[in-house]
Design an enzyme around this catalytic site. Structure first.
Site, short mmCIF file in Angstrom:
data_model
loop_
_atom_site.label_atom_id
_atom_site.label_comp_id
_atom_site.label_asym_id
_atom_site.label_seq_id
_atom_site.Cartn_x
_atom_site.Cartn_y
_atom_site.Cartn_z
N ARG A 253 9.10 -4.41 -21.37
CA ARG A 253 9.84 -5.21 -20.40
C ARG A 253 9.64 -4.59 -19.02
O ARG A 253 9.67 -3.36 -18.88
CB ARG A 253 11.34 -5.25 -20.73
CG ARG A 253 11.69 -6.00 -22.01
CD ARG A 253 11.51 -7.49 -21.85
NE ARG A 253 11.91 -8.24 -23.03
CZ ARG A 253 11.09 -8.60 -24.01
NH1 ARG A 253 9.82 -8.24 -23.96
NH2 ARG A 253 11.53 -9.31 -25.04
N GLU A 282 9.11 -12.16 -12.70
CA GLU A 282 7.94 -12.90 -13.19
C GLU A 282 8.09 -14.38 -12.90
O GLU A 282 9.07 -14.98 -13.33
CB GLU A 282 7.76 -12.67 -14.69
CG GLU A 282 7.46 -11.22 -15.03
CD GLU A 282 7.31 -10.94 -16.51
OE1 GLU A 282 6.83 -9.86 -16.87
OE2 GLU A 282 7.67 -11.82 -17.32
N HIS A 301 1.49 -11.00 -18.10
CA HIS A 301 2.33 -11.25 -19.28
C HIS A 301 1.60 -12.11 -20.32
O HIS A 301 2.07 -13.17 -20.73
CB HIS A 301 3.65 -11.92 -18.89
CG HIS A 301 4.75 -11.64 -19.87
ND1 HIS A 301 6.05 -11.45 -19.49
CD2 HIS A 301 4.74 -11.54 -21.23
CE1 HIS A 301 6.80 -11.23 -20.56
NE2 HIS A 301 6.02 -11.28 -21.63
#
Length: 335
Positions: A253, A282, A301
């Site tokens: 994370r 993000e 990601h």
């Protein structure tokens, strides 16, 4: 349990009455996969993306909602009287107010362990790119560096072998444990900071304290959940306890690290490199300091997003919904 394994006595009439809404299906399925199996369980509506202000209007009549990153807060949940089930299209379920869902007798499920192999692969893709400079040399070749070289081999960076290095792992869940196995195959010494009893750890993993892990690791990789105690686990003070030149990897994370502190440590050269697939925000701001810091390697990601992992995700999500409709919910996170 996959959909194909389910009993045949599902009440088809009941299923067809169920309204199912996917709020943000694009990242999971941008068009190369199919929602047909899930659509066979009810009246399915798929939205590529849903803004916060659109959530209630799009789900007012839904009994079943599937979400990846769209937040379902207490305020939203309380305004959806027909809602019976929330399926999170991910392993982490912090996008849902679990207590509110439980208070409204709404079942919440997640997708456990679907992306383990893909994330482990990304961990070592980042590590190997840093130690072997794969992207650097590919780009240098495009610029003619090797063609212009007087020798058969062109090299302008240090190259490092993983064999004999020490890998430190924070968290030994499915991903952390498999990272340890792969590292062992590379010939690395593996240490871990984990809540697991040391007597239960496989041979080749040595348990230590967090400070001990920081001090011994040539490469430190983060695989713990984001909690109040792990938020900004890596910061200015903890970086000082790491070996100078150590490599930091984060596929867990974004907020496990303080990004400003990591960027500063890269600029001073105290950290050797940072490889990450996650960020605090993000999508991130263009002026995020990590984008301009030296030896910073950020991917957007995508560790979870191999086609194989996304197929498993859809299969498990469909199975979760089918099990709920049968009255036998699985992968429930708010019992």
């Amino acid at each position: 349990m996959l959909l194909a394994d389910m009993p045949l006595y599902i009440n088809i009439v009941k299923i067809k009455e169920m309204k199912i809404v996917i709020l943000d299906g694009y990242c999971v399925n941008p068009g190369d996969l199919s929602w047909d199996a899930l659509g066979g369980l009810g009246e399915l509506t798929v939205y590529d993306r849903t803004a916060d202000i659109e959530v209630i209007s799009r789900t007012m009549d839904a009994e079943i909602i599937l979400t990846n990153k769209v937040i379902l807060s207490e305020n939203v949940i309380s305004k959806l009287p027909k809602l019976k089930y929330i399926g999170v299209l991910a392993t982490g379920y912090n996008v849902v107010d679990i207590k509110a869902a439980a208070a409204h007798r709404i079942v919440v499920t997640n997708i456990p362990a679907y992306s383990t192999d893909s994330v482990v692969q990304m961990v070592f893709a980042l590590i190997l790119n840093i130690t072997n400079h794969v992207a650097h040399y590919a780009e240098a070749n495009r610029k003619g560096k090797w063609s212009d070289c007087a020798d058969f081999s062109y090299c302008d960076t240090p190259l490092n072998e993983l064999n004999g290095m020490t890998l430190g792992i924070v968290g030994l869940g499915h991903i952390g444990m498999k990272v340890a196995r792969v590292a062992h195959d590379f010939g690395m010494d593996v240490f871990a900071f984990t809540s697991k009893n040391s007597s239960l750890l496989p041979t080749g993993i040595q348990k230590t304290t967090l400070d001990g892990l920081l001090g011994v690791s040539d490469i430190l990789t983060l695989h713990c959940p984001l909690t109040d105690t792990t938020r900004e686990l890596i910061n200015k003070e903890s970086i000082k306890k790491m070996r100078r030149g150590a490599i930091l990897i984060n596929t867990g994370r974004g907020p496990l690290v303080n990004e400003n502190d990591v960027a500063e440590a890269l600029k001073t050269g105290y950290l050797g490199a940072y490889g990450a697939d996650v960020m605090c925000e993000e999508p991130p701001a263009k002026d995020n300091p990590l984008f301009s810091a030296p030896n910073s390697y950020i991917t957007p990601h995508i560790a979870w997003a191999t086609k194989q992992a996304r197929i498993r995700l859809i299969d498990i999500a469909t199975s979760n919904v089918g099990a709920f409709i049968e009255g036998k919910p699985v992968n429930v996170v708010n019992r």
